[in-house]
Design an enzyme around this catalytic site. Structure first.
Site, PDB file in Angstrom:
ATOM      1  N   ARG A  61      -8.863 -11.070  -5.859  1.00  0.00           N
ATOM      2  CA  ARG A  61      -8.615 -12.578  -5.828  1.00  0.00           C
ATOM      3  C   ARG A  61      -9.427 -13.036  -7.005  1.00  0.00           C
ATOM      4  NH1 ARG A  61     -10.747 -14.366  -0.704  1.00  0.00           N
ATOM      5  NH2 ARG A  61     -11.366 -12.320  -0.233  1.00  0.00           N
ATOM      6  N   HIS A 109     -16.276  -8.787  10.259  1.00  0.00           N
ATOM      7  CA  HIS A 109     -17.190  -8.326   8.925  1.00  0.00           C
ATOM      8  C   HIS A 109     -18.737  -8.042   9.455  1.00  0.00           C
ATOM      9  CE1 HIS A 109     -17.485  -6.910   4.868  1.00  0.00           C
ATOM     10  NE2 HIS A 109     -18.064  -7.830   4.770  1.00  0.00           N
ATOM     11  N   HIS A 110     -19.422  -9.146   9.897  1.00  0.00           N
ATOM     12  CA  HIS A 110     -20.764  -9.104  10.206  1.00  0.00           C
ATOM     13  C   HIS A 110     -21.087 -10.077  11.255  1.00  0.00           C
ATOM     14  CE1 HIS A 110     -25.022  -8.534   8.588  1.00  0.00           C
ATOM     15  NE2 HIS A 110     -25.261  -9.685   9.300  1.00  0.00           N
ATOM     16  N   ARG A 132     -23.950 -15.522   6.468  1.00  0.00           N
ATOM     17  CA  ARG A 132     -24.667 -14.401   5.665  1.00  0.00           C
ATOM     18  C   ARG A 132     -24.309 -14.418   4.358  1.00  0.00           C
ATOM     19  NH1 ARG A 132     -23.912  -9.883   3.689  1.00  0.00           N
ATOM     20  NH2 ARG A 132     -22.225  -9.103   4.914  1.00  0.00           N
ATOM     21  N   HIS A 137     -14.040 -11.670   7.324  1.00  0.00           N
ATOM     22  CA  HIS A 137     -13.485 -11.378   5.964  1.00  0.00           C
ATOM     23  C   HIS A 137     -11.833 -11.732   6.067  1.00  0.00           C
ATOM     24  CE1 HIS A 137     -12.944  -9.633   2.203  1.00  0.00           C
ATOM     25  NE2 HIS A 137     -14.483  -9.546   1.739  1.00  0.00           N
ATOM     26  N   ARG A 154     -15.697 -17.105   2.774  1.00  0.00           N
ATOM     27  CA  ARG A 154     -14.918 -16.278   3.609  1.00  0.00           C
ATOM     28  C   ARG A 154     -14.364 -17.010   4.755  1.00  0.00           C
ATOM     29  NH1 ARG A 154     -19.122 -10.874   3.080  1.00  0.00           N
ATOM     30  NH2 ARG A 154     -18.263 -10.420   1.005  1.00  0.00           N
ATOM     31  N   GLU A 156     -13.150  -8.778  -2.790  1.00  0.00           N
ATOM     32  CA  GLU A 156     -12.801  -9.987  -3.081  1.00  0.00           C
ATOM     33  C   GLU A 156     -12.343 -10.154  -4.649  1.00  0.00           C
ATOM     34  OE1 GLU A 156     -16.464 -11.793  -1.658  1.00  0.00           O
ATOM     35  OE2 GLU A 156     -15.106 -12.400  -0.011  1.00  0.00           O
TER      36      GLU A 156
END
Ligand code: ADP
Length: 584
Positions: free
Chosen positions: A394, A518-519, A558, A378, A415, A391
């Site tokens: 932005r 992040h993931h 994702r 991220h 991202r 987010e």
């Protein structure tokens, strides 16, 4: 006097903590009474009320209504007791809730000082450290063990209970929720009741196609088709347990309005974790907190239980099936560096329990891994707190500049692309810049300001000076950007969204950001029945997995809304498969 006091204290420690108050009749540590102090927490002020007798902290009450229930709320709920037990304010904080924990310690220290305490002396004679807990060996027999009480684990637990099965659910942290509490958007689902009611045209095929394209087509198509095909019934099931997600909107990578969120627009993760917790309570299911699964037990190629460690026992839990729902490895920086040396040193937005234990345990019994190097970054994470700057900042019009005060990317690319652009800047960070107007219109920003993440200037030049950026460059960047907004033409980077408002209302703000983990898209390989697949391509009997611990659903990227879809849909499937397996 101090020396005498220390001696008496040392003696009382020898004869036992409970005798302490009686053993100090002539000397006092505190002026008896009730004292209050407060300190800035994560969401607001945290109030601590301390009650002391002459030689004893007798009660600590903490109020922090604005703290995130699943994290700071745990610190608010547990640290008072810990302070009473230790007889010093310097107790361990709750991991994952560092800001709230620090606020509690600060306020308790202030209150105790007001009561006349010498904190260093309290530290010297803290009581809890001298207790050596001797852990018992315990054996439990059950039908199913669920490892992890995040979204996938709690979903599986509700299903198993509804199916009338005997099971235990283990959670290594002192709280439930895991990374699921971090989900803000919603859950993707196609052909749902809500879409039909609201006239949204969608199809299972389109959902599957969007997920494949979003994942750079390296996803497992069978898992993706299952995700899409079972999504509408998962929404119905959520309804049936009181966790409705009726609000539909658009989310990146979707061809239509597909992301389902709570009616009041609140963050989906905390909402679901609260609803799941309520349901488990109603069903009489108790999560074994602070209990970490350490090993899967195997006999004749079949998984037959779990070894675990709790606060006061080592467990051997014999079972017919195990469901791994232990989440990803986004908080295990060593594992990240192993699989992705290029990400070494990157901070993480993940909950502290996301350490990949399930992946390691499954590998030890022969499980195959897929896409393990696929990790989503991220781009706007404040590095000292790991706080994710949403987010929406932005999206509502903020820009990113480098240390020279220059923009360097279309700030609203995916991202991964924005993260890569930041990493190409000197120092590998950026500043997100916005104005008072944007602050006034976005509630999330208050949290950043109260946590001291923002730098502020009455003019753009004043802001630049504080950031050590050449003022004339930042002023020109802002002027150019405002011109791009006025003409709706970003000639420099081709940005087309988040251009409704210019940045002209003082004061101006900046937050220094850089990418954060992040993931973790990859993980244990499963089939469409959530059975774990071994390196030879066969299902490992008795082992099932769901959620971020697995790989294949998201491929190389994702989509927003698919993490929650994954945990609910595959959490349900894993439970159904395990229930069927143990019923044979
Ligand atoms: P998912 O989204 O897949 O449900 P989460 O991160 O939300 O994943 O939840 C996973 C949960 O599993 C977390 O609460 C984490 O603390 C817990 N967990 C991780 N490893 C273990 C372990 N070894 N034993 C017990 N619980 C674990």
């Amino acid at each position: 006097m101090k020396k005498l006091l220390s001696l008496i204290l040392a003696m009382t420690l020898l004869i036992g903590a409970s005798a302490m108050a009686e053993a100090l009749p002539a000397e006092t540590l505190f002026t008896p009474g009730t004292y209050e102090a407060e300190a800035q927490g994560f969401g607001g002020m945290v109030q601590v009320t301390v009650t002391v007798a002459e030689n004893e902290i007798t009660d600590v009450t903490i109020v922090g209504e604005m703290e995130t229930p699943a994290l700071g709320g745990v610190a608010v709920g547990t640290m008072g007791e810990a302070i009473v037990k230790a007889q010093t304010p310097h107790v361990d904080g709750v991991s994952g809730a560092t800001v709230t924990s620090a606020a509690i310690i600060a306020a308790a220290t202030e209150a105790l000082e007001a009561a006349g305490a010498d904190i260093a002396l309290l530290d010297e004679y803290r009581r809890d450290e001298s207790e050596d807990v001797v852990k018992e060996e315990k054996t439990i027999e059950t039908e199913i063990v669920i490892i992890g009480a995040g979204g996938a684990g709690m979903t599986a637990a509700i299903m198993a209970q509804q199916a009338g099965k005997d099971f235990v659910i283990l959670e290594k942290m002192p709280y439930v929720g895991g990374n699921t509490t971090k989900a803000t958007g919603g859950m993707n689902a196609a052909e749902t009741l809500y879409q039909k009611e609201q006239g949204v045209e969608d199809s299972v095929e389109l959902f599957a196609q969007d997920t494949m394209v979003g994942g750079h087509n390296i996803n497992d198509p069978d898992l993706v088709n299952t995700l899409a095909a079972k999504s509408a019934e998962a929404i119905d099931w959520l309804d049936s347990i009181g966790a409705d997600l009726p609000k539909i909107s658009f989310s990146g990578g979707a061809s239509t309005n597909r992301i389902h969120a709570p009616a009041d627009g609140s963050a989906v993760g905390n909402y679901l974790v609260d609803k799941f917790s309520e349901k488990l309570k109603e069903l009489g299911v108790e999560v074994m907190l602070n209990t970490k699964a350490t090993e899967l037990m195997v006999e004749n190629g079949q998984v037959v239980g779990v070894k675990a460690e709790g606060p006061d026992a080592y467990y051997t839990i014999k079972s017919k099936a195990v469901i791994l729902a232990s989440g990803g490895f986004g908080a295990n920086l060593e594992m990240i560096a192993d699989y992705r040396p290029d990400l070494q040193g990157t901070v993480t937005t993940n909950a502290p329990g996301a350490t990949g234990d399930g992946i390691v345990m499954a590998q030890a019994v022969g499980a195959a891994l897929v896409d393990i190097e696929q990790i989503q970054l991220h781009p706007t994470v404040e590095q000292s707190t790991s706080m994710l700057i949403t987010e929406s900042v932005r999206g509502d019009g903020a820009i990113l500049v480098n240390q020279n005060g220059e923009r360097f990317t279309n700030e609203l690319l995916t991202r991964d692309a924005v993260s890569a652009a930041e990493l190409a800047q000197e120092g590998q960070y950026a500043y997100i810049i916005f104005d008072q107007h944007l602050r006034d219109n976005l509630k999330a920003i208050e949290k950043y300001v109260t946590n001291g993440l923002t730098v502020q200037g009455d003019t753009i030049e004043a802001l630049a000076e504080q950031l050590n950026i050449p003022p004339e460059t930042l002023a020109k960047t802002l002027a150019d950007w405002n011109e791009a907004v006025a003409t709706q033409n970003d000639a420099q980077f081709g940005r087309t969204t988040g251009m409704n408002e210019n940045l002209t209302v003082a004061p101006y703000y900046a937050i220094q950001v850089a990418p954060g983990i992040h993931h973790t898209m990859g993980g244990v390989k499963i089939n469409t029945s959530a059975e774990v697949i071994n390196t030879e391509g066969n299902a490992i009997p008795g082992l099932f997995a769901a959620g971020e611990v697995t790989g294949g659903v998201h491929g190389g990227n994702r989509l927003g809304g698919n993490a929650v879809a994954d945990i609910v849909i595959f959490g349900r499937i894993a439970a159904e498969s395990a229930v069927e397996f143990v019923s044979k």
